[in-house]
Design a protein around this motif. Structure first.
Motif, PDB file in Angstrom:
ATOM      1  N   MET A  47       0.842  -1.195   0.000  1.00 60.71           N
ATOM      2  CA  MET A  47       0.000   0.000   0.000  1.00 60.71           C
ATOM      3  C   MET A  47       0.882   1.251   0.000  1.00 60.71           C
ATOM      4  N   LYS A  48       0.552   2.198  -0.891  1.00 61.05           N
ATOM      5  CA  LYS A  48       1.303   3.440  -0.992  1.00 61.05           C
ATOM      6  C   LYS A  48       1.123   4.261   0.284  1.00 61.05           C
ATOM      7  N   GLU A  49       2.170   4.936   0.722  1.00 56.79           N
ATOM      8  CA  GLU A  49       2.122   5.768   1.925  1.00 56.79           C
ATOM      9  C   GLU A  49       2.302   7.235   1.554  1.00 56.79           C
ATOM     10  N   ILE A  50       1.428   8.098   2.081  1.00 59.91           N
ATOM     11  CA  ILE A  50       1.530   9.537   1.858  1.00 59.91           C
ATOM     12  C   ILE A  50       1.506  10.255   3.204  1.00 59.91           C
ATOM     13  N   GLN A  51       2.440  11.171   3.386  1.00 60.04           N
ATOM     14  CA  GLN A  51       2.458  12.036   4.568  1.00 60.04           C
ATOM     15  C   GLN A  51       2.077  13.449   4.114  1.00 60.04           C
ATOM     16  N   CYS A  52       1.163  14.105   4.848  1.00 57.18           N
ATOM     17  CA  CYS A  52       0.771  15.463   4.462  1.00 57.18           C
ATOM     18  C   CYS A  52       0.347  16.262   5.687  1.00 57.18           C
ATOM     19  N   ASP A  53       0.195  17.545   5.472  1.00 56.54           N
ATOM     20  CA  ASP A  53      -0.283  18.417   6.549  1.00 56.54           C
ATOM     21  C   ASP A  53      -1.803  18.338   6.683  1.00 56.54           C
ATOM     22  N   VAL A  54      -2.490  18.431   5.531  1.00 54.61           N
ATOM     23  CA  VAL A  54      -3.954  18.461   5.529  1.00 54.61           C
ATOM     24  C   VAL A  54      -4.484  17.492   4.483  1.00 54.61           C
ATOM     25  N   ALA A  55      -5.424  16.641   4.889  1.00 56.28           N
ATOM     26  CA  ALA A  55      -6.137  15.777   3.953  1.00 56.28           C
ATOM     27  C   ALA A  55      -7.582  16.243   3.906  1.00 56.28           C
ATOM     28  N   VAL A  56      -8.117  16.379   2.704  1.00 56.38           N
ATOM     29  CA  VAL A  56      -9.497  16.822   2.511  1.00 56.38           C
ATOM     30  C   VAL A  56     -10.279  15.690   1.858  1.00 56.38           C
ATOM     31  N   LYS A 113      -4.108  14.787  -5.787  1.00 54.46           N
ATOM     32  CA  LYS A 113      -5.439  14.205  -5.958  1.00 54.46           C
ATOM     33  C   LYS A 113      -5.398  12.690  -5.811  1.00 54.46           C
ATOM     34  N   LEU A 114      -6.310  12.178  -4.994  1.00 56.42           N
ATOM     35  CA  LEU A 114      -6.442  10.734  -4.799  1.00 56.42           C
ATOM     36  C   LEU A 114      -7.865  10.322  -5.133  1.00 56.42           C
ATOM     37  N   ARG A 115      -8.033   9.261  -5.894  1.00 58.88           N
ATOM     38  CA  ARG A 115      -9.353   8.744  -6.230  1.00 58.88           C
ATOM     39  C   ARG A 115      -9.630   7.513  -5.376  1.00 58.88           C
ATOM     40  N   GLY A 116     -10.787   7.488  -4.743  1.00 60.01           N
ATOM     41  CA  GLY A 116     -11.157   6.333  -3.929  1.00 60.01           C
ATOM     42  C   GLY A 116     -11.910   6.763  -2.686  1.00 60.01           C
ATOM     43  N   ARG A 117     -12.415   5.783  -1.958  1.00 64.78           N
ATOM     44  CA  ARG A 117     -13.194   6.038  -0.756  1.00 64.78           C
ATOM     45  C   ARG A 117     -12.279   6.038   0.464  1.00 64.78           C
ATOM     46  N   ALA A 118     -12.304   7.145   1.191  1.00 62.11           N
ATOM     47  CA  ALA A 118     -11.452   7.275   2.369  1.00 62.11           C
ATOM     48  C   ALA A 118     -12.154   6.719   3.600  1.00 62.11           C
ATOM     49  N   ARG A 119     -11.346   6.101   4.485  1.00 57.09           N
ATOM     50  CA  ARG A 119     -11.870   5.564   5.744  1.00 57.09           C
ATOM     51  C   ARG A 119     -10.853   5.817   6.838  1.00 57.09           C
ATOM     52  N   PHE A 120     -11.341   6.324   7.988  1.00 59.23           N
ATOM     53  CA  PHE A 120     -10.451   6.596   9.105  1.00 59.23           C
ATOM     54  C   PHE A 120      -9.956   5.296   9.731  1.00 59.23           C
ATOM     55  N   VAL A 121      -8.651   5.234   9.942  1.00 51.88           N
ATOM     56  CA  VAL A 121      -8.039   4.163  10.732  1.00 51.88           C
ATOM     57  C   VAL A 121      -7.810   4.672  12.156  1.00 51.88           C
ATOM     58  N   SER A 122      -7.499   5.968  12.237  1.00 57.02           N
ATOM     59  CA  SER A 122      -7.314   6.638  13.526  1.00 57.02           C
ATOM     60  C   SER A 122      -7.516   8.131  13.289  1.00 57.02           C
ATOM     61  N   ASP A 123      -7.256   8.930  14.320  1.00 58.78           N
ATOM     62  CA  ASP A 123      -7.456  10.379  14.184  1.00 58.78           C
ATOM     63  C   ASP A 123      -6.652  10.977  13.041  1.00 58.78           C
ATOM     64  N   HIS A 124      -5.484  10.430  12.768  1.00 56.28           N
ATOM     65  CA  HIS A 124      -4.572  11.032  11.788  1.00 56.28           C
ATOM     66  C   HIS A 124      -4.352  10.174  10.544  1.00 56.28           C
ATOM     67  N   VAL A 125      -4.942   8.994  10.493  1.00 63.05           N
ATOM     68  CA  VAL A 125      -4.632   8.068   9.400  1.00 63.05           C
ATOM     69  C   VAL A 125      -5.889   7.684   8.638  1.00 63.05           C
ATOM     70  N   LEU A 126      -5.796   7.772   7.306  1.00 61.25           N
ATOM     71  CA  LEU A 126      -6.865   7.357   6.411  1.00 61.25           C
ATOM     72  C   LEU A 126      -6.368   6.263   5.481  1.00 61.25           C
ATOM     73  N   GLU A 127      -7.249   5.342   5.152  1.00 64.64           N
ATOM     74  CA  GLU A 127      -6.964   4.401   4.072  1.00 64.64           C
ATOM     75  C   GLU A 127      -7.907   4.719   2.917  1.00 64.64           C
ATOM     76  N   VAL A 128      -7.340   4.833   1.724  1.00 66.39           N
ATOM     77  CA  VAL A 128      -8.120   5.140   0.529  1.00 66.39           C
ATOM     78  C   VAL A 128      -8.215   3.867  -0.292  1.00 66.39           C
ATOM     79  N   ASP A 129      -9.458   3.306  -0.314  1.00 70.01           N
ATOM     80  CA  ASP A 129      -9.667   1.969  -0.897  1.00 70.01           C
ATOM     81  C   ASP A 129      -8.603   1.037  -0.338  1.00 70.01           C
ATOM     82  N   ASP A 130      -7.964   0.276  -1.209  1.00 71.61           N
ATOM     83  CA  ASP A 130      -6.921  -0.632  -0.720  1.00 71.61           C
ATOM     84  C   ASP A 130      -5.570  -0.281  -1.314  1.00 71.61           C
TER      85      ASP A 130
END
Length: 461
Positions: free
Chosen positions: A1-10, A112-129
């Motif tokens: 799974m690709k990993e992205i670090q950022c300041d703000v995710a929308v 830009k990321l295409r896919g459905r985002a889901r919270f894993v924790s306060d700071h972590v999202l998974e976008v599809d798989d």
């Protein structure tokens, strides 16, 4: 799974999400914009713009039918070509959508990321798989979705929402509209004026978001002359029979069965929070199962997460969604250190005929001692000239003469509403508003009448 670090995710690329993305980027934040559906915003694709296109066609048909009282006679009946109406609605809608899509295509591709985002924790999202996003702050701008009555689930594809209407290739013959709010009344009246047999039902006496009983009943009296509009109706159930929607309703204590080509569910929208995984965060929930957030900052209590736009159900209006996106991004960029700043004056407009406007403090929230000024448009000069002389405006002021708000049904409420919203935001008093110029003959002279009456009410106390 690709990993992205950022300041703000929308999450969500609608009006609030796009504004949040732009604002965060301008603030120097590494920002990611995540979208699972089509680009183009709800307003452009299935909301504000296509509905106004349909209303414009309906107004053209209505105006063509009412020339005789002016002494202007059009030979033959007005003919509505449903296929042509909907072709223009779709064509122009697609132009508006493309403008927005072009904007999104101008965003940095790496953002830009295409896919459905889901919270894993306060700071972590998974976008599809395919991608895991770790963000310092996260803005949820996922929008809303239509509420579909459970009692009518058996109708299947015959139970539609406003999001389906604007993909029609022709107009149906007979439609039941459930809900007498903005969507139900705007679309219901437009379809009726385009020769569709329309019935509008509501489960209560609520109408058009009006809380002032006199203004609400003035609106009801006007619309029931034109529309099959029924209140206090309970939807009992429905079934699809030979391609038609057979619906059971309880009307005035008795059960009736009616048949329609389709049923338009327009009784509200709910935030698109399902499947987001907010239960995996520190979010808190109220007694109705809604996430608790600070309206001043839009931050979910105890988390680095913000709710912006329709998803927070604060004010589902385009300019409010844009303001939410900007506010959330500035809060996120400053880690909550930025002062929220003042909100714009509240205003809501409904594009029925006559139009409805609610500005500032509504009747139901007026403080004790507030005064009311009124004007009927029945005998208002310019309104009579145009044969648009129907409606009622109430303006509200406090004991000090400070303008508080208004509720209105009447001609050009969208324009009068803007004058009132600007006056409210500037903090004007009745005296200051009456010192402004009022040209003659214009509809705004009716507003002056209402302001004068409120002023007189203060002087007689």
């Amino acid at each position: 799974m690709k990993e992205i670090q950022c300041d703000v995710a929308v999450i969500g690329a609608g009006t609030a999400g796009m504004t949040a993305y732009r604002t965060a980027k301008r603030a120097g934040q590494r920002t990611v914009l995540i979208e699972s559906g089509p680009y183009g915003t709800m307003c452009a694709r299935v909301g504000c713009m296509p509905s106004k296109l349909l209303i414009a066609a309906a107004d053209a048909a209505h105006d063509a039918r009412r020339t005789a009282p002016f002494g202007v006679h059009v030979d033959g009946p007005v003919r509505v070509d449903g296929a042509q109406v909907m072709e223009r609605v779709r064509r122009e809608r697609d132009r508006f959508v493309q403008f927005v899509v072009d904007d999104v295509e101008g965003f940095d591709a790496q953002d830009k990321l295409r896919g459905r985002a889901r919270f894993v924790s306060d700071h972590v999202l998974e976008v599809d798989d395919h991608t895991r996003v770790t963000a310092r702050r996260i803005i949820v701008a996922a929008g809303s979705e239509p509420v579909r009555p459970r009692e009518l689930e058996a109708l299947g594809s015959l139970l539609i929402s406003n999001e389906d209407v604007f993909y029609w290739t022709d107009l149906p013959r007979r439609v039941l509209v459930i809900g007498a709010g903005v969507i139900g009344l705007e679309l219901g009246q437009a379809l009726a004026r385009l020769d569709v047999d329309v019935a509008i039902v509501a489960r209560s006496q609520s109408l058009a978001g009006l809380s002032d009983p006199q203004v609400r009943e003035a609106a009801r009296a006007i619309w029931t002359q034109e529309l099959n509009l029924r209140a206090d109706v309970t939807v009992l159930g429905g079934e699809a029979v030979d391609g038609k929607a057979r619906v059971r309703l309880q009307v005035q204590g008795r059960e009736v069965v009616e048949e329609y080509d389709c049923v338009l569910a327009a009784a509200g929208r709910r935030p698109q929070l399902q499947g987001l995984g907010l239960e995996n965060t520190g979010a808190q929930w109220d007694e109705k199962g809604r996430p608790v957030y600070d309206e001043a900052t839009l931050q979910l209590k105890g988390t680095p997460i913000y709710l912006a736009g329709d998803v927070n159900q604060r004010a589902p209006i385009l300019h409010e969604a844009a303001d939410d996106g900007r506010l959330a991004a500035l809060q996120a960029a400053s880690s909550g250190g930025a002062a929220p700043g003042p909100r714009r004056a509240p205003m809501a407009v409904m594009f029925t005929d006559p139009q409805v406007a609610v500005i500032g403090t509504p009747f139901k929230a007026l403080p004790e001692g507030a005064v009311v000024g009124a004007v009927s448009f029945v005998n208002q000069g310019r309104a009579r000239v145009m044969l648009r002389n129907q409606g009622l405006l109430h303006v509200y002021a406090d004991r000090a003469g400070r303008f508080l708000g208004a509720e209105m049904v009447g001609p050009d409420a969208e324009h009068i509403g803007h004058l009132l919203a600007w006056s409210l935001q500037m903090g004007l008093s009745l005296d200051q508003m009456l010192a402004m110029p009022f040209y003659h003959p214009v509809l705004q002279e009716g507003l002056r009448t209402a302001l004068r009456q409120a002023q007189s009410a203060l002087k007689t106390e």
